[in-house]
Write a protein that holds these residues in place. Structure first.
Motif, PDB file in Angstrom:
ATOM      1  N   GLN A   1       0.748  -1.121   0.159  1.00  0.00           N
ATOM      2  CA  GLN A   1       0.328  -0.305   0.593  1.00  0.00           C
ATOM      3  C   GLN A   1       0.733   1.242   0.020  1.00  0.00           C
ATOM      4  OE1 GLN A   1      -2.968  -0.526  -0.350  1.00  0.00           O
ATOM      5  NE2 GLN A   1      -3.721   2.089   0.226  1.00  0.00           N
ATOM      6  N   VAL A   2       0.540   2.535  -1.100  1.00  0.00           N
ATOM      7  CA  VAL A   2       1.555   3.470  -0.710  1.00  0.00           C
ATOM      8  C   VAL A   2       0.534   4.336  -0.717  1.00  0.00           C
ATOM      9  CG1 VAL A   2       2.357   5.114  -3.180  1.00  0.00           C
ATOM     10  CG2 VAL A   2       2.612   3.184  -3.420  1.00  0.00           C
ATOM     11  N   ARG A   3       1.734   5.099   0.309  1.00  0.00           N
ATOM     12  CA  ARG A   3       0.624   6.083   0.922  1.00  0.00           C
ATOM     13  C   ARG A   3       1.439   7.229   0.613  1.00  0.00           C
ATOM     14  NH1 ARG A   3       0.553   6.221   6.863  1.00  0.00           N
ATOM     15  NH2 ARG A   3      -0.279   8.418   7.080  1.00  0.00           N
ATOM     16  N   LEU A   4       0.827   8.841   1.181  1.00  0.00           N
ATOM     17  CA  LEU A   4       2.289  10.006   0.791  1.00  0.00           C
ATOM     18  C   LEU A   4       1.867  10.408   2.473  1.00  0.00           C
ATOM     19  CD1 LEU A   4       1.451  11.077  -2.725  1.00  0.00           C
ATOM     20  CD2 LEU A   4       3.335   9.551  -1.646  1.00  0.00           C
ATOM     21  N   VAL A   5       3.300  10.830   2.457  1.00  0.00           N
ATOM     22  CA  VAL A   5       2.767  11.591   4.228  1.00  0.00           C
ATOM     23  C   VAL A   5       2.934  12.811   3.831  1.00  0.00           C
ATOM     24  CG1 VAL A   5       3.327  12.002   6.341  1.00  0.00           C
ATOM     25  CG2 VAL A   5       2.966   9.123   5.449  1.00  0.00           C
ATOM     26  N   GLU A   6       2.159  14.002   4.041  1.00  0.00           N
ATOM     27  CA  GLU A   6       2.475  15.195   3.710  1.00  0.00           C
ATOM     28  C   GLU A   6       3.135  16.052   5.327  1.00  0.00           C
ATOM     29  OE1 GLU A   6      -0.321  15.736  -0.046  1.00  0.00           O
ATOM     30  OE2 GLU A   6      -0.781  16.755   1.945  1.00  0.00           O
TER      31      GLU A   6
ATOM     32  N   GLY B   1       5.888   2.876   1.774  1.00  0.00           N
ATOM     33  CA  GLY B   1       5.498   1.832   1.163  1.00  0.00           C
ATOM     34  C   GLY B   1       5.692   0.443   0.046  1.00  0.00           C
ATOM     35  N   ARG B   2       5.458   0.526  -0.275  1.00  0.00           N
ATOM     36  CA  ARG B   2       5.406  -1.165  -2.016  1.00  0.00           C
ATOM     37  C   ARG B   2       5.612   0.431  -3.457  1.00  0.00           C
ATOM     38  NH1 ARG B   2       2.639  -5.810  -4.493  1.00  0.00           N
ATOM     39  NH2 ARG B   2       4.470  -7.076  -5.787  1.00  0.00           N
TER      40      ARG B   2
ATOM     41  N   LYS C   1       1.398  14.659  -4.779  1.00  0.00           N
ATOM     42  CA  LYS C   1       1.639  14.160  -6.363  1.00  0.00           C
ATOM     43  C   LYS C   1       2.685  13.023  -6.575  1.00  0.00           C
ATOM     44  CE  LYS C   1       0.544  13.326 -10.730  1.00  0.00           C
ATOM     45  NZ  LYS C   1       0.209  14.058 -11.947  1.00  0.00           N
ATOM     46  N   ALA C   2       2.381  11.664  -5.959  1.00  0.00           N
ATOM     47  CA  ALA C   2       3.645  10.598  -6.675  1.00  0.00           C
ATOM     48  C   ALA C   2       3.140   9.449  -8.233  1.00  0.00           C
ATOM     49  CB  ALA C   2       4.205  10.268  -5.171  1.00  0.00           C
ATOM     50  N   THR C   3       3.309  10.290  -8.669  1.00  0.00           N
ATOM     51  CA  THR C   3       3.469   8.832  -9.826  1.00  0.00           C
ATOM     52  C   THR C   3       4.325   7.785  -9.904  1.00  0.00           C
ATOM     53  OG1 THR C   3       2.616  10.906 -11.133  1.00  0.00           O
ATOM     54  CG2 THR C   3       3.687   8.552 -12.405  1.00  0.00           C
ATOM     55  N   LEU C   4       4.059   6.581  -9.700  1.00  0.00           N
ATOM     56  CA  LEU C   4       4.879   5.656  -9.513  1.00  0.00           C
ATOM     57  C   LEU C   4       4.449   4.522 -10.115  1.00  0.00           C
ATOM     58  CD1 LEU C   4       3.560   3.709  -6.735  1.00  0.00           C
ATOM     59  CD2 LEU C   4       4.475   5.958  -5.704  1.00  0.00           C
ATOM     60  N   ARG C   5       4.895   3.197  -9.836  1.00  0.00           N
ATOM     61  CA  ARG C   5       4.859   1.547  -9.880  1.00  0.00           C
ATOM     62  C   ARG C   5       4.906   1.347  -8.594  1.00  0.00           C
ATOM     63  NH1 ARG C   5       7.409  -0.382 -15.385  1.00  0.00           N
ATOM     64  NH2 ARG C   5       6.298  -2.490 -14.294  1.00  0.00           N
ATOM     65  N   SER C   6       4.168   0.469  -8.581  1.00  0.00           N
ATOM     66  CA  SER C   6       4.965   0.173  -6.925  1.00  0.00           C
ATOM     67  C   SER C   6       4.754  -1.569  -7.073  1.00  0.00           C
ATOM     68  CB  SER C   6       3.110  -0.176  -6.538  1.00  0.00           C
ATOM     69  OG  SER C   6       2.167  -1.009  -6.967  1.00  0.00           O
TER      70      SER C   6
ATOM     71  N   PRO D   1       1.358  -1.265 -13.728  1.00  0.00           N
ATOM     72  CA  PRO D   1       1.187   0.014 -14.138  1.00  0.00           C
ATOM     73  C   PRO D   1       1.701   1.296 -13.417  1.00  0.00           C
ATOM     74  CG  PRO D   1      -1.154  -0.401 -14.049  1.00  0.00           C
ATOM     75  CD  PRO D   1      -0.306  -1.629 -13.406  1.00  0.00           C
ATOM     76  N   THR D   2       1.806   2.128 -14.340  1.00  0.00           N
ATOM     77  CA  THR D   2       2.128   3.963 -13.286  1.00  0.00           C
ATOM     78  C   THR D   2       0.779   4.237 -13.250  1.00  0.00           C
ATOM     79  OG1 THR D   2       3.636   3.946 -14.603  1.00  0.00           O
ATOM     80  CG2 THR D   2       3.270   6.091 -13.592  1.00  0.00           C
ATOM     81  N   PHE D   3       0.733   4.892 -12.076  1.00  0.00           N
ATOM     82  CA  PHE D   3      -0.483   5.224 -10.768  1.00  0.00           C
ATOM     83  C   PHE D   3       0.012   6.297 -10.627  1.00  0.00           C
ATOM     84  CE2 PHE D   3      -4.868   4.608 -10.434  1.00  0.00           C
ATOM     85  CZ  PHE D   3      -4.461   4.969  -8.765  1.00  0.00           C
ATOM     86  N   ASP D   4      -0.536   7.501 -10.493  1.00  0.00           N
ATOM     87  CA  ASP D   4      -1.015   8.315  -9.501  1.00  0.00           C
ATOM     88  C   ASP D   4      -1.842   8.976  -8.130  1.00  0.00           C
ATOM     89  OD1 ASP D   4      -1.678  11.129 -12.393  1.00  0.00           O
ATOM     90  OD2 ASP D   4       0.684   9.739 -11.535  1.00  0.00           O
ATOM     91  N   TYR D   5      -0.666   8.263  -7.441  1.00  0.00           N
ATOM     92  CA  TYR D   5      -1.506   8.954  -6.009  1.00  0.00           C
ATOM     93  C   TYR D   5      -1.280   9.921  -5.625  1.00  0.00           C
ATOM     94  CZ  TYR D   5      -0.909   3.639  -6.455  1.00  0.00           C
ATOM     95  OH  TYR D   5      -0.160   2.250  -6.810  1.00  0.00           O
ATOM     96  N   TRP D   6      -2.631  10.402  -4.210  1.00  0.00           N
ATOM     97  CA  TRP D   6      -2.403  12.221  -3.921  1.00  0.00           C
ATOM     98  C   TRP D   6      -2.230  12.082  -2.342  1.00  0.00           C
ATOM     99  CZ3 TRP D   6      -3.190  15.887  -6.817  1.00  0.00           C
ATOM    100  CH2 TRP D   6      -2.982  16.478  -7.804  1.00  0.00           C
ATOM    101  N   GLY D   7      -2.027  12.924  -1.908  1.00  0.00           N
ATOM    102  CA  GLY D   7      -1.087  12.964  -0.459  1.00  0.00           C
ATOM    103  C   GLY D   7      -2.821  13.747  -0.165  1.00  0.00           C
ATOM    104  N   GLN D   8      -2.746  13.577   1.445  1.00  0.00           N
ATOM    105  CA  GLN D   8      -4.387  14.150   2.327  1.00  0.00           C
ATOM    106  C   GLN D   8      -4.643  15.496   2.181  1.00  0.00           C
ATOM    107  OE1 GLN D   8      -1.495  13.047   3.649  1.00  0.00           O
ATOM    108  NE2 GLN D   8      -1.231  14.805   5.395  1.00  0.00           N
ATOM    109  N   GLY D   9      -3.417  16.383   0.987  1.00  0.00           N
ATOM    110  CA  GLY D   9      -3.519  17.836   0.881  1.00  0.00           C
ATOM    111  C   GLY D   9      -2.714  18.458   2.871  1.00  0.00           C
TER     112      GLY D   9
END
Length: 121
Positions: free
Chosen positions: A1-6, A26-27, A96-101, A106-114
């Protein structure tokens, strides 16, 4: 599970500075780019700045010369140094992070909570 921590948002006076950080955890198989976007009340979410894995940067015209995006590849963290802040910069800032887990994903966009940035005297 990918998380973005701001972190790093807050209240600052006009002309002041803030530094935002965003850590992708995360991964993560490969991280292509990271960026910051912002959304003011009643407005659409707009690009602020982006940075690729190779270090290429892109900025919105409204922040050029005032904001600087940087990153540390080793820990998948991006930073946004904001100087010369004005009330017009008040918004929720999203990472936002554009990555592959995984290599098979596939490449995917992940977003933080703001994180809220408020510029006011």
């Amino acid at each position: 599970q990918v998380r973005l921590v701001e972190s790093g948002g807050g209240l600052v006076q006009p002309g002041g500075s803030l530094r935002l950080s965003c850590a992708a955890t995360g991964r993560i198989f490969s991280l292509n780019a990271m960026g910051w976007y912002r959304q003011a009340p009643g407005k659409l979410r707009d690009l602020v700045a982006t940075i690729t894995r190779g270090g290429n940067t892109n900025y919105a015209d409204s922040v050029k010369g005032r904001f600087t995006i940087s990153k540390v590849n080793a820990n998948n963290t991006a930073y946004l140094q904001m100087n010369g802040l004005s009330p017009e910069d008040t918004a929720v800032y999203y990472c936002k992070a554009t990555l592959r887990s995984a290599i098979t994903n596939p490449t995917f966009d992940y977003w933080g909570q703001g994180t809220q940035v408020t510029v006011s005297s």
